[in-house]
Motif scaffolding. Structure first.
Motif, PDB file in Angstrom:
ATOM      1  N   ARG A   5       9.690  58.327 -61.240  1.00  0.00           N
ATOM      2  CA  ARG A   5       7.653  58.458 -60.730  1.00  0.00           C
ATOM      3  C   ARG A   5       7.667  59.155 -59.676  1.00  0.00           C
ATOM      4  N   GLU A   6       8.401  59.781 -59.300  1.00  0.00           N
ATOM      5  CA  GLU A   6       7.893  60.478 -57.756  1.00  0.00           C
ATOM      6  C   GLU A   6       7.689  61.976 -58.856  1.00  0.00           C
ATOM      7  N   HIS A   7       8.598  62.458 -59.577  1.00  0.00           N
ATOM      8  CA  HIS A   7       8.380  63.729 -60.961  1.00  0.00           C
ATOM      9  C   HIS A   7       7.350  64.131 -61.324  1.00  0.00           C
ATOM     10  N   ILE A   8       7.271  62.468 -62.144  1.00  0.00           N
ATOM     11  CA  ILE A   8       5.527  62.230 -62.613  1.00  0.00           C
ATOM     12  C   ILE A   8       4.179  62.489 -61.523  1.00  0.00           C
ATOM     13  N   GLU A   9       4.604  61.868 -60.664  1.00  0.00           N
ATOM     14  CA  GLU A   9       3.672  61.768 -59.394  1.00  0.00           C
ATOM     15  C   GLU A   9       4.072  63.049 -58.882  1.00  0.00           C
ATOM     16  N   ILE A  11       2.942  65.649 -60.276  1.00  0.00           N
ATOM     17  CA  ILE A  11       1.653  65.959 -61.263  1.00  0.00           C
ATOM     18  C   ILE A  11       0.090  65.383 -61.300  1.00  0.00           C
ATOM     19  N   THR A  12       0.613  64.206 -61.438  1.00  0.00           N
ATOM     20  CA  THR A  12      -0.633  63.717 -61.386  1.00  0.00           C
ATOM     21  C   THR A  12      -0.466  61.968 -60.505  1.00  0.00           C
ATOM     22  N   PRO A  13      -0.955  61.852 -59.645  1.00  0.00           N
ATOM     23  CA  PRO A  13      -1.540  59.972 -59.303  1.00  0.00           C
ATOM     24  C   PRO A  13      -1.298  58.708 -60.576  1.00  0.00           C
ATOM     25  N   ILE A  14      -0.296  58.020 -60.681  1.00  0.00           N
ATOM     26  CA  ILE A  14      -0.198  56.959 -61.675  1.00  0.00           C
ATOM     27  C   ILE A  14      -0.139  55.386 -60.390  1.00  0.00           C
ATOM     28  N   THR A  15      -1.359  54.515 -61.193  1.00  0.00           N
ATOM     29  CA  THR A  15      -0.466  53.326 -60.483  1.00  0.00           C
ATOM     30  C   THR A  15       0.523  52.353 -61.701  1.00  0.00           C
ATOM     31  N   ASP A  16       0.543  51.466 -61.072  1.00  0.00           N
ATOM     32  CA  ASP A  16       1.743  50.460 -60.508  1.00  0.00           C
ATOM     33  C   ASP A  16       2.214  50.177 -62.508  1.00  0.00           C
TER      34      ASP A  16
END
Length: 78
Positions: A5-9, A11-16
């Motif tokens: 999740r940290e890797h993805i975020e 790049i871009t924020p995401i919801t739960d």
């Protein structure tokens, strides 16, 4: 899964809810040093993301010489 999740975020924020959907496509697999992820002749059904350690992709030619094609290093620092 927190490191994914940290890797993805980064790049871009995401919801739960979005992350719950994304993580349904991932399975954590631990490998030991010198363990192979795939062997010659195996059908490759998955892609791999290196979270820790260093991995190499290589083949051995007819004369026995090893040819390294790619290195993968851990994905994120936590």
């Amino acid at each position: 899964m927190n490191r994914l999740r940290e890797h993805i975020e980064a790049i871009t924020p995401i919801t739960d809810e979005e992350f719950d959907y994304i993580k349904s496509f991932f399975t954590l697999k631990k490998v030991r040093k010198n363990q192979f992820l795939i062997h010659e002749g195996d059908e490759v059904k998955h892609e791999f993301l290196a979270l820790d350690g260093i991995y190499k992709v290589f083949y051995v030619d007819e004369s026995g010489k090893e040819h390294i094609l790619q290195f993968a290093k851990k994905l994120v620092d936590v």
